[in-house]
Design an enzyme around this catalytic site. Structure first.
Site, PDB file in Angstrom:
ATOM      1  CE  LYS A   8      -6.565  13.621   0.642  1.00 42.50           C
ATOM      2  NZ  LYS A   8      -5.399  12.884   0.998  1.00 42.50           N
ATOM      3  CB  SER A  28      -0.570  20.309   4.160  1.00 43.47           C
ATOM      4  OG  SER A  28       0.548  20.068   3.348  1.00 43.47           O
ATOM      5  CG  HIS A  70       5.420  18.362   1.443  1.00 47.49           C
ATOM      6  ND1 HIS A  70       4.477  19.345   1.558  1.00 47.49           N
ATOM      7  CD2 HIS A  70       4.795  17.201   1.805  1.00 47.49           C
ATOM      8  CE1 HIS A  70       3.329  18.835   1.969  1.00 47.49           C
ATOM      9  NE2 HIS A  70       3.492  17.538   2.139  1.00 47.49           N
ATOM     10  NE  ARG A  75       3.951  13.985   9.118  1.00 47.16           N
ATOM     11  CZ  ARG A  75       2.849  14.516   8.633  1.00 47.16           C
ATOM     12  NH1 ARG A  75       2.799  15.817   8.395  1.00 47.16           N
ATOM     13  NH2 ARG A  75       1.777  13.784   8.396  1.00 47.16           N
TER      14      ARG A  75
HETATM   15  O1  PNS Z   1      -0.372  14.029   0.993  1.00 50.91           O
HETATM   16  P1  PNS Z   1      -1.379  12.920   1.246  1.00 50.91           P
HETATM   17  O2  PNS Z   1      -2.780  13.489   1.246  1.00 50.91           O
HETATM   18  O3  PNS Z   1      -1.070  12.128   2.486  1.00 50.91           O
HETATM   19  O4  PNS Z   1      -1.246  11.927  -0.020  1.00 50.91           O
HETATM   20  C1  PNS Z   1      -2.043  10.774  -0.083  1.00 50.91           C
HETATM   21  C2  PNS Z   1      -1.893  10.072  -1.438  1.00 50.91           C
HETATM   22  C3  PNS Z   1      -2.162  11.045  -2.578  1.00 50.91           C
HETATM   23  C4  PNS Z   1      -0.492   9.542  -1.580  1.00 50.91           C
HETATM   24  C5  PNS Z   1      -2.926   8.902  -1.436  1.00 50.91           C
HETATM   25  O5  PNS Z   1      -4.184   9.414  -1.095  1.00 50.91           O
HETATM   26  C6  PNS Z   1      -3.021   8.203  -2.774  1.00 50.91           C
HETATM   27  O6  PNS Z   1      -2.124   7.485  -3.178  1.00 50.91           O
HETATM   28  N1  PNS Z   1      -4.136   8.440  -3.475  1.00 50.91           N
HETATM   29  C7  PNS Z   1      -4.392   7.865  -4.791  1.00 50.91           C
HETATM   30  C8  PNS Z   1      -5.538   6.849  -4.750  1.00 50.91           C
HETATM   31  C9  PNS Z   1      -5.023   5.479  -4.398  1.00 50.91           C
HETATM   32  O7  PNS Z   1      -4.167   4.936  -5.058  1.00 50.91           O
HETATM   33  N2  PNS Z   1      -5.600   4.911  -3.305  1.00 50.91           N
HETATM   34  C10 PNS Z   1      -5.242   3.608  -2.827  1.00 50.91           C
HETATM   35  C11 PNS Z   1      -4.136   3.661  -1.782  1.00 50.91           C
HETATM   36  S1  PNS Z   1      -3.930   2.104  -1.069  1.00 50.91           S
END
Ligand code: PNS
Length: 159
Positions: free
Chosen positions: A41, A129, A17, A91
């Protein structure tokens, strides 16, 4: 002016990150690290305030980097923040599948923001993570994978 968001769970922050944040800070005038604060979440290890504190300590030397939280749709937050770039990291092919789906959906919802991808540096391409949490919970030395702030937090949690 290009304003980018780097969204994620950061549970916990690791060196992959941080590498993306450093590289992103060189590419954009302002980079906001947006920490997901979503009751649906649930954080697996750290609460939102702990995740923000780790990011704030690790990015203290990066003047154009801000740390913030968001809940709900990422694109709603992006619009409110005036961000025109959503920065993500890739990645491997698994990330590619997952991230292209989200990028297309986000673009449909908010065409004013482009999702841009940075390839993870090879040395961090195997770090997640999830693996950091697992290794730390089993007593492995993760000092080569995470910044000092995260290491201290992991030590505190396991103590
Ligand atoms: O570190 P992560 O868990 O891979 O992050 C995922 C994240 C937070 C980027 C994704 O879950 C997100 O954007 N969540 C917000 C809800 C949202 O907008 N969902 C629609 C995505 S198409």
């Amino acid at each position: 002016m290009s304003r980018a968001l780097y969204p994620g769970s950061f549970d916990p922050l690791h060196n992959g990150h941080l590498d993306i944040i450093r590289r992103g800070s060189l590419l954009f005038e302002r980079l906001t690290v947006a920490v997901l604060d979503n009751p649906l979440k649930n954080a697996k290890l750290l609460d939102t305030a702990e995740r923000v504190a780790l990011l704030q300590e690790a990015t203290a030397g990066l003047e154009n980097v801000l740390v913030d939280t968001f809940s709900g749709l990422l694109v709603t937050y992006a619009e409110r923040a005036g961000a025109n770039v959503i920065l993500k990291s890739l990645r491997n092919a698994t990330d590619f599948e997952y991230e292209t789906q989200m990028a297309h959906l986000n673009r449909g919802l908010y065409p004013d923001a482009e999702t841009l991808f940075l390839l993870a540096a090879p040395e961090w391409s195997f770090v997640s993570s999830t693996r950091v949490r697992e290794l730390a919970s089993l007593g492995a030395d993760v000092s080569g994978l995470v910044p000092p702030a995260t290491l201290r937090m992991l030590t505190k949690k396991s103590g």
